[in-house]
Scaffold this motif. Structure first.
Motif, PDB file in Angstrom:
ATOM      1  N   ARG A  18       0.967  -0.945  -0.100  1.00 18.09           N
ATOM      2  CA  ARG A  18       0.060   0.043  -0.097  1.00 18.09           C
ATOM      3  C   ARG A  18       0.767   1.269   0.042  1.00 18.09           C
ATOM      4  O   ARG A  18       0.252   2.253  -0.128  1.00 18.09           O
ATOM      5  CB  ARG A  18      -1.114  -0.013   1.125  1.00 18.09           C
ATOM      6  CG  ARG A  18      -2.160  -1.078   1.225  1.00 18.09           C
ATOM      7  CD  ARG A  18      -3.139  -1.207   2.010  1.00 18.09           C
ATOM      8  NE  ARG A  18      -4.215  -1.989   1.864  1.00 18.09           N
ATOM      9  CZ  ARG A  18      -4.827  -2.794   2.708  1.00 18.09           C
ATOM     10  NH1 ARG A  18      -4.624  -2.576   4.116  1.00 18.09           N
ATOM     11  NH2 ARG A  18      -5.736  -3.541   2.390  1.00 18.09           N
ATOM     12  N   VAL A  19       2.126   1.273   0.225  1.00 20.18           N
ATOM     13  CA  VAL A  19       2.923   2.305  -0.025  1.00 20.18           C
ATOM     14  C   VAL A  19       4.154   1.793  -0.451  1.00 20.18           C
ATOM     15  O   VAL A  19       4.746   0.646  -0.138  1.00 20.18           O
ATOM     16  CB  VAL A  19       3.405   3.127   1.364  1.00 20.18           C
ATOM     17  CG1 VAL A  19       1.988   3.871   1.996  1.00 20.18           C
ATOM     18  CG2 VAL A  19       3.767   2.121   2.537  1.00 20.18           C
ATOM     19  N   THR A  20       5.123   2.770  -1.067  1.00 21.06           N
ATOM     20  CA  THR A  20       6.446   2.271  -1.481  1.00 21.06           C
ATOM     21  C   THR A  20       7.465   2.853  -0.402  1.00 21.06           C
ATOM     22  O   THR A  20       7.558   4.082  -0.204  1.00 21.06           O
ATOM     23  CB  THR A  20       6.593   2.738  -2.742  1.00 21.06           C
ATOM     24  OG1 THR A  20       5.553   2.576  -3.661  1.00 21.06           O
ATOM     25  CG2 THR A  20       8.200   2.245  -3.356  1.00 21.06           C
ATOM     26  N   PRO A  21       8.240   1.946   0.389  1.00 18.91           N
ATOM     27  CA  PRO A  21       9.297   2.408   1.319  1.00 18.91           C
ATOM     28  C   PRO A  21      10.561   2.833   0.620  1.00 18.91           C
ATOM     29  O   PRO A  21      10.672   2.448  -0.638  1.00 18.91           O
ATOM     30  CB  PRO A  21       9.522   1.078   2.181  1.00 18.91           C
ATOM     31  CG  PRO A  21       9.208  -0.071   1.238  1.00 18.91           C
ATOM     32  CD  PRO A  21       8.101   0.182   0.343  1.00 18.91           C
ATOM     33  N   VAL A  22      11.140   3.492   1.447  1.00 19.71           N
ATOM     34  CA  VAL A  22      12.618   4.151   1.094  1.00 19.71           C
ATOM     35  C   VAL A  22      13.513   2.851   0.786  1.00 19.71           C
ATOM     36  O   VAL A  22      13.608   2.355   1.995  1.00 19.71           O
ATOM     37  CB  VAL A  22      12.912   5.517   1.480  1.00 19.71           C
ATOM     38  CG1 VAL A  22      14.168   5.572   1.184  1.00 19.71           C
ATOM     39  CG2 VAL A  22      11.950   6.425   1.660  1.00 19.71           C
ATOM     40  N   GLU A  23      14.133   2.616  -0.213  1.00 18.63           N
ATOM     41  CA  GLU A  23      15.032   1.622  -0.398  1.00 18.63           C
ATOM     42  C   GLU A  23      16.334   2.178   0.498  1.00 18.63           C
ATOM     43  O   GLU A  23      16.707   3.133   0.327  1.00 18.63           O
ATOM     44  CB  GLU A  23      15.419   1.519  -1.914  1.00 18.63           C
ATOM     45  CG  GLU A  23      14.539   0.868  -2.799  1.00 18.63           C
ATOM     46  CD  GLU A  23      14.218  -0.621  -2.447  1.00 18.63           C
ATOM     47  OE1 GLU A  23      15.050  -1.256  -1.756  1.00 18.63           O
ATOM     48  OE2 GLU A  23      13.197  -1.035  -2.429  1.00 18.63           O
ATOM     49  N   VAL A 170       1.139  -2.214  11.238  1.00 16.32           N
ATOM     50  CA  VAL A 170       1.403  -3.770  10.676  1.00 16.32           C
ATOM     51  C   VAL A 170       0.055  -4.153   9.908  1.00 16.32           C
ATOM     52  O   VAL A 170       0.000  -4.749   8.826  1.00 16.32           O
ATOM     53  CB  VAL A 170       2.027  -4.623  11.652  1.00 16.32           C
ATOM     54  CG1 VAL A 170       2.097  -6.047  10.820  1.00 16.32           C
ATOM     55  CG2 VAL A 170       3.473  -4.328  12.147  1.00 16.32           C
ATOM     56  N   SER A 171      -0.883  -4.223  10.578  1.00 23.42           N
ATOM     57  CA  SER A 171      -2.281  -4.657  10.286  1.00 23.42           C
ATOM     58  C   SER A 171      -2.608  -4.066   8.788  1.00 23.42           C
ATOM     59  O   SER A 171      -3.364  -4.542   7.792  1.00 23.42           O
ATOM     60  CB  SER A 171      -3.314  -4.510  11.235  1.00 23.42           C
ATOM     61  OG  SER A 171      -3.147  -5.567  12.154  1.00 23.42           O
ATOM     62  N   ALA A 275     -16.785  -4.195   8.589  1.00 24.57           N
ATOM     63  CA  ALA A 275     -16.492  -2.767   8.669  1.00 24.57           C
ATOM     64  C   ALA A 275     -17.650  -1.775   8.408  1.00 24.57           C
ATOM     65  O   ALA A 275     -17.428  -0.407   8.604  1.00 24.57           O
ATOM     66  CB  ALA A 275     -15.389  -2.446   7.615  1.00 24.57           C
ATOM     67  N   SER A 276     -18.738  -2.193   8.361  1.00 25.17           N
ATOM     68  CA  SER A 276     -19.969  -1.260   8.265  1.00 25.17           C
ATOM     69  C   SER A 276     -20.030  -0.295   9.423  1.00 25.17           C
ATOM     70  O   SER A 276     -20.801   0.694   9.193  1.00 25.17           O
ATOM     71  CB  SER A 276     -21.142  -2.084   7.774  1.00 25.17           C
ATOM     72  OG  SER A 276     -21.480  -3.144   8.908  1.00 25.17           O
ATOM     73  N   GLY A 307      -9.482  -2.278   4.572  1.00 27.90           N
ATOM     74  CA  GLY A 307      -9.153  -3.037   3.516  1.00 27.90           C
ATOM     75  C   GLY A 307      -8.703  -2.034   2.241  1.00 27.90           C
ATOM     76  O   GLY A 307      -8.755  -0.900   2.374  1.00 27.90           O
ATOM     77  N   ASP A 308      -9.041  -2.590   1.099  1.00 37.22           N
ATOM     78  CA  ASP A 308      -8.565  -1.752  -0.163  1.00 37.22           C
ATOM     79  C   ASP A 308      -9.699  -0.719  -0.460  1.00 37.22           C
ATOM     80  O   ASP A 308      -9.106   0.184  -1.092  1.00 37.22           O
ATOM     81  CB  ASP A 308      -8.430  -2.639  -1.309  1.00 37.22           C
ATOM     82  CG  ASP A 308      -7.302  -3.603  -1.439  1.00 37.22           C
ATOM     83  OD1 ASP A 308      -6.262  -3.393  -0.748  1.00 37.22           O
ATOM     84  OD2 ASP A 308      -7.381  -4.628  -1.863  1.00 37.22           O
TER      85      ASP A 308
END
Length: 350
Positions: A18-23, A170-171, A275-276, A307-308
């Motif tokens: 869901r995100v791109t971490p810094v390498e 983490v979840s 989740a409603s 969720g997405d």
């Protein structure tokens, strides 16, 4: 940097979604500083820390809280802290953290007790002190009397509070397990090897206060009274200020007030089987605030239900990774701090 650290980092970063971490190879500035400390003190670039890297001050905040509670050599044995981490993670239905910290506890000599804590079988924990501490940590709001001396509350309360935060992060951003799908026998063997490595890293001495200079000083708010007059209170105050600042342009005031109101009355139970419940809680909120509100409420009260749909709706409003990390981090830390505020005042130790 050791060969193991480089290889482990390459293997671990794909756990993040869901995100791109810094390498690591391109980490500079504050991110580079944090990464170097994580690799030195944790033994590898841990994904629960690296997932924060799109928002550098939030990354520093997460690391400062984690390091100064779990990793620093203090008066409480590391194995006891790992037991608290595993028990809190089990209470929060965070299998990733349960496996990691259950393995670390095993590597530190926890044996069958470590396996029982990770599995939630607290009646099977043979060590009566460890069993009592694990039961205390499993309380979703830390409301039971602490079964240890008041002088240990800043350390053990700190570990519990920071894992209420880490579990939620983490979840949302990591897959359910640090291991790929494996047959049961192979999985057990892999966890045993991981436990041996993590146990070796956990035996390292970690000096207090090294991470504090990553963030500017901040006043210690009343909800951190459990941490006493300690460097742990200082760490949480600095981290909390950084997370608040990052969230100001992302989380509207109306949503902040809504979450704080709900948390003040919350007993730690899941608000609903689906989740409603979040949609009902947001009735009357302006349309342009619903997406961030839904993400914030779900993260704080049932992060495993994020969720997405929730993430995608937020990204439709603000596509930046840094904004997503900031919003989720604020919700997670707000929930963790509200839980910590129910702890008794800590001892005025240094």
């Amino acid at each position: 940097m050791s060969l193991f650290t480089r290889v482990a980092g390459r293997i671990a970063l794909p756990h993040i979604g869901r995100v791109t971490p810094v390498e690591p190879s391109s980490a500079t500035g504050l991110v580079g500083q944090v990464y170097r400390q994580v690799e030195r003190d944790f033994g590898m670039l841990a994904p629960p820390v690296a997932l924060h890297s799109p928002a550098p001050p939030v990354l520093a905040a997460a690391w400062t809280m984690l390091r100064e509670t779990l990793l620093v050599t203090g008066t409480v044995p590391r194995a006891t802290k790992e037991a608290v981490a595993a028990a809190v993670s089990a209470a929060n239905a965070c299998p990733y953290c349960v496996e990691i910290h259950g393995a670390a506890l095993t590597g530190l000599g926890g044996g069958p007790d470590a396996q029982a804590i990770a599995a939630g079988r607290l009646d099977d924990v043979a060590d009566p002190r460890l069993r009592a501490i694990a039961r205390w940590a499993r309380d979703p709001v830390l409301g039971a009397a602490a079964p240890f001396p008041a002088a240990q509350l800043p350390e053990l309360g700190g570990v519990a509070v920071v894992f209420h935060y880490i579990n939620r992060m983490v979840s949302v951003f990591l897959r359910p397990s640090p291991l790929p799908p494996l047959p049961a026998f192979t999985r057990r063997g892999t966890l045993w090897v991981a436990g041996r490595m993590m146990g070796a890293f956990a035996r390292r001495e970690a000096s207090p206060g090294t991470s504090l200079d990553l963030l500017p000083p901040a006043p210690v708010p009343p909800d951190l009274a459990w941490a006493g007059q300690t460097r742990i209170a200082d760490a949480f105050a600095r981290a909390g200020a950084a997370v608040e600042e990052a969230a100001v342009p992302v989380v509207p005031e109306r949503i902040r007030y809504l979450l704080l109101t709900r948390l003040s009355e919350w007993d730690g139970s899941p608000p609903g089987v689906s989740a409603s419940w979040a949609d009902a809680a947001l009735a009357g909120v302006p349309d342009d605030e619903v997406a961030v509100g839904r993400l914030v409420l779900l993260t704080a009260q049932s992060a495993y239900q994020v969720g997405d749909r929730a993430v995608g709706a937020f990204r439709d409003r603000d596509p930046r990774d840094a904004s997503l990390v900031a919003a989720v981090s604020w919700a997670a830390l707000t929930a963790a701090r509200c839980i910590g505020a129910r702890l008794p005042d800590g001892a005025p130790a240094v």
